[in-house]
Design a protein around this motif. Structure first.
Motif, mmCIF file in Angstrom:
data_model
loop_
_atom_site.group_PDB
_atom_site.id
_atom_site.type_symbol
_atom_site.label_atom_id
_atom_site.label_comp_id
_atom_site.label_asym_id
_atom_site.label_seq_id
_atom_site.Cartn_x
_atom_site.Cartn_y
_atom_site.Cartn_z
ATOM 1 N N SER A 159 0.829 -1.199 0.000
ATOM 2 C CA SER A 159 0.000 0.000 0.000
ATOM 3 C C SER A 159 0.869 1.257 0.000
ATOM 4 O O SER A 159 0.384 2.362 0.280
ATOM 5 C CB SER A 159 -0.920 0.011 1.226
ATOM 6 N N ARG A 160 2.143 1.122 -0.322
ATOM 7 C CA ARG A 160 2.998 2.306 -0.398
ATOM 8 C C ARG A 160 2.462 3.268 -1.463
ATOM 9 O O ARG A 160 1.882 2.846 -2.461
ATOM 10 C CB ARG A 160 4.432 1.915 -0.761
ATOM 11 N N HIS A 161 2.682 4.553 -1.214
ATOM 12 C CA HIS A 161 2.263 5.571 -2.171
ATOM 13 C C HIS A 161 3.407 5.825 -3.150
ATOM 14 O O HIS A 161 4.487 6.277 -2.755
ATOM 15 C CB HIS A 161 1.899 6.870 -1.440
ATOM 16 N N ILE A 162 3.178 5.511 -4.407
ATOM 17 C CA ILE A 162 4.203 5.627 -5.438
ATOM 18 C C ILE A 162 3.822 6.746 -6.396
ATOM 19 O O ILE A 162 2.732 6.738 -6.974
ATOM 20 C CB ILE A 162 4.353 4.317 -6.239
ATOM 21 N N SER A 174 0.057 5.914 -7.505
ATOM 22 C CA SER A 174 -0.573 4.654 -7.117
ATOM 23 C C SER A 174 -0.428 4.387 -5.626
ATOM 24 O O SER A 174 0.609 4.701 -5.017
ATOM 25 C CB SER A 174 0.043 3.489 -7.894
ATOM 26 N N HIS A 175 -1.476 3.807 -5.060
ATOM 27 C CA HIS A 175 -1.436 3.273 -3.694
ATOM 28 C C HIS A 175 -1.557 1.745 -3.703
ATOM 29 O O HIS A 175 -1.757 1.145 -2.651
ATOM 30 C CB HIS A 175 -2.581 3.864 -2.864
ATOM 31 N N HIS A 176 -1.424 1.157 -4.908
ATOM 32 C CA HIS A 176 -1.615 -0.293 -5.026
ATOM 33 C C HIS A 176 -0.483 -0.949 -5.827
ATOM 34 O O HIS A 176 -0.736 -1.721 -6.754
ATOM 35 C CB HIS A 176 -2.957 -0.588 -5.700
ATOM 36 N N PRO A 177 0.772 -0.669 -5.470
ATOM 37 C CA PRO A 177 1.865 -1.290 -6.229
ATOM 38 C C PRO A 177 2.061 -2.754 -5.853
ATOM 39 O O PRO A 177 1.721 -3.176 -4.741
ATOM 40 C CB PRO A 177 3.083 -0.466 -5.813
ATOM 41 N N LEU A 178 2.597 -3.493 -6.789
ATOM 42 C CA LEU A 178 3.107 -4.831 -6.522
ATOM 43 C C LEU A 178 4.621 -4.719 -6.566
ATOM 44 O O LEU A 178 5.188 -4.335 -7.592
ATOM 45 C CB LEU A 178 2.610 -5.821 -7.580
ATOM 46 N N PHE A 189 8.671 -1.534 -8.890
ATOM 47 C CA PHE A 189 7.305 -1.199 -8.511
ATOM 48 C C PHE A 189 6.397 -1.400 -9.722
ATOM 49 O O PHE A 189 6.456 -0.618 -10.671
ATOM 50 C CB PHE A 189 7.231 0.248 -8.020
ATOM 51 N N TYR A 190 5.578 -2.433 -9.689
ATOM 52 C CA TYR A 190 4.650 -2.728 -10.775
ATOM 53 C C TYR A 190 3.298 -2.110 -10.438
ATOM 54 O O TYR A 190 2.720 -2.401 -9.383
ATOM 55 C CB TYR A 190 4.532 -4.239 -10.980
ATOM 56 N N LEU A 191 2.801 -1.257 -11.345
ATOM 57 C CA LEU A 191 1.618 -0.449 -11.064
ATOM 58 C C LEU A 191 0.459 -0.828 -11.977
ATOM 59 O O LEU A 191 0.664 -1.157 -13.156
ATOM 60 C CB LEU A 191 1.935 1.035 -11.265
ATOM 61 N N PRO A 192 -0.777 -0.746 -11.468
ATOM 62 C CA PRO A 192 -1.932 -0.956 -12.343
ATOM 63 C C PRO A 192 -1.954 0.084 -13.466
ATOM 64 O O PRO A 192 -1.601 1.254 -13.246
ATOM 65 C CB PRO A 192 -3.126 -0.766 -11.395
ATOM 66 N N LYS A 193 -2.357 -0.321 -14.655
ATOM 67 C CA LYS A 193 -2.415 0.623 -15.774
ATOM 68 C C LYS A 193 -3.335 1.797 -15.469
ATOM 69 O O LYS A 193 -3.113 2.914 -15.950
ATOM 70 C CB LYS A 193 -2.871 -0.102 -17.042
ATOM 71 N N MET A 257 11.255 8.979 -8.915
ATOM 72 C CA MET A 257 10.258 8.206 -8.177
ATOM 73 C C MET A 257 10.228 8.651 -6.718
ATOM 74 O O MET A 257 11.270 8.792 -6.069
ATOM 75 C CB MET A 257 10.570 6.713 -8.279
ATOM 76 N N VAL A 258 9.001 8.884 -6.231
ATOM 77 C CA VAL A 258 8.785 9.276 -4.845
ATOM 78 C C VAL A 258 7.973 8.174 -4.171
ATOM 79 O O VAL A 258 6.886 7.817 -4.637
ATOM 80 C CB VAL A 258 8.030 10.616 -4.764
ATOM 81 N N VAL A 259 8.517 7.619 -3.093
ATOM 82 C CA VAL A 259 7.868 6.524 -2.371
ATOM 83 C C VAL A 259 7.535 7.004 -0.965
ATOM 84 O O VAL A 259 8.429 7.349 -0.189
ATOM 85 C CB VAL A 259 8.777 5.276 -2.320
ATOM 86 N N ASP A 260 6.242 7.063 -0.661
ATOM 87 C CA ASP A 260 5.777 7.548 0.643
ATOM 88 C C ASP A 260 6.407 8.892 0.983
ATOM 89 O O ASP A 260 6.859 9.140 2.121
ATOM 90 C CB ASP A 260 6.082 6.529 1.746
ATOM 91 N N GLY A 261 6.462 9.758 -0.021
ATOM 92 C CA GLY A 261 6.959 11.114 0.197
ATOM 93 C C GLY A 261 8.461 11.274 0.138
ATOM 94 O O GLY A 261 8.976 12.388 0.234
#
Length: 278
Positions: A159-162, A174-178, A189-193, A257-261
């Motif tokens: 649920s990290r914020h990417i 995204s808040h739904h990375p794999l 970080f794989y993100l939904p389209k 890329m910014v991960v959780d700020g």
């Protein structure tokens, strides 16, 4: 004093290394089986980071002949520990870092490079150019290069914020990375389209991963050169990685890329620049 495992593994980086495998391995040339063996071994020449297959000479049914030297360009990658550079997998098979005899396997009009190391531990074996043959482990085809049994891939839902930026433009949120973790390489970080905010168009770039399959590359055309080949996806990965199917992964090497700020530093890897950008 405790030893970090990466440091322990890298101590042998400049050595000729091998590991026998228990799989039945076959190599084909032009559709004809030229190797069928249960005695294969993985071989890493000094400075190589991915293995090749070595097979017993007795199990080579194709014609094995001495060959002229195969010229190949060195593609070196600096290591974090400051030691001698590693050889990127794009370095051709013909660039050898251990003494030996260059050979060729022939079957009809087809041929593939081979190499017999001088080392006595491997004296009855030849290393084959993976790209010159079709390969089967048991009854399943393999691609890219043989898999390293000392490496693995882990996938974790997160649920990290990417946030992904290109030249100051936010291109994904995204808040739904794999998350994909692969030993030594940067976490991916794989993100939904649906979380990609700019149109992406498939490019002509084609790559293959021995673990994940054939990759489709994507460009954000509206961003010009900065948007060239900034992401990839796997549309048909192998069953063990089916979770990444169709997800978009941006090159941390080419985007911000910014991960959780927290803004990440761009890693330096062989994929830091798009193809043909030099």
């Amino acid at each position: 004093m405790a030893t970090q495992m990466f440091e322990l593994l890298m101590r042998g980086h400049n050595d000729l290394r091998y590991q026998p495998v228990q799989k039945r391995v076959r190599a084909l040339l032009g559709g004809d089986t030229v190797v069928d063996t249960a005695g294969a071994a993985l071989v890493w020449e000094p400075r190589r980071v991915v293995p090749s297959y070595a097979v017993p000479i007795a199990d080579v049914s194709g014609e094995l002949v001495e060959a002229a030297s195969f010229l190949a360009e060195e593609h070196a990658v600096s290591l974090a520990d400051g030691g001698p550079p590693a050889l990127d997998p794009s370095t051709g098979f013909g660039f050898h870092t251990t003494p030996g005899l260059e050979l060729m396997v022939r079957s009809g009009e087809f041929s593939g490079a081979a190499f017999r190391p001088d080392d006595p531990e491997l004296g009855s074996m030849v290393v084959l150019d993976f790209d010159a043959f079709e390969w089967l482990e048991e009854d399943e085809p393999i691609f890219g290069h043989p898999r390293d049994p000392f490496s693995r891939i882990d996938l974790r839902q997160s649920s990290r914020h990417i946030e992904v930026e290109v030249a100051g433009t936010v291109v994904a949120d995204s808040h739904h990375p794999l998350l994909l973790f692969e030993f030594v390489l940067p976490s991916r970080f794989y993100l939904p389209k649906a979380d990609v905010l700019v149109p992406l168009e498939p490019s002509t770039t084609s790559t293959v991963c021995a673990y994940k399959g054939h990759a489709t590359h994507w460009s954000a055309v509206e961003l010009g050169d900065a948007g060239q080949d900034i992401a990839w996806s796997y549309e048909s990965p192998p069953p063990e990685l089916v979770q990444i199917t169709g997800l978009i992964c941006f090159y941390q090497e080419r985007v911000d890329m910014v991960v959780d700020g927290v803004r990440l530093e761009r890693p330096i890897t062989p994929w830091s620049a798009p193809p043909n950008s030099a």
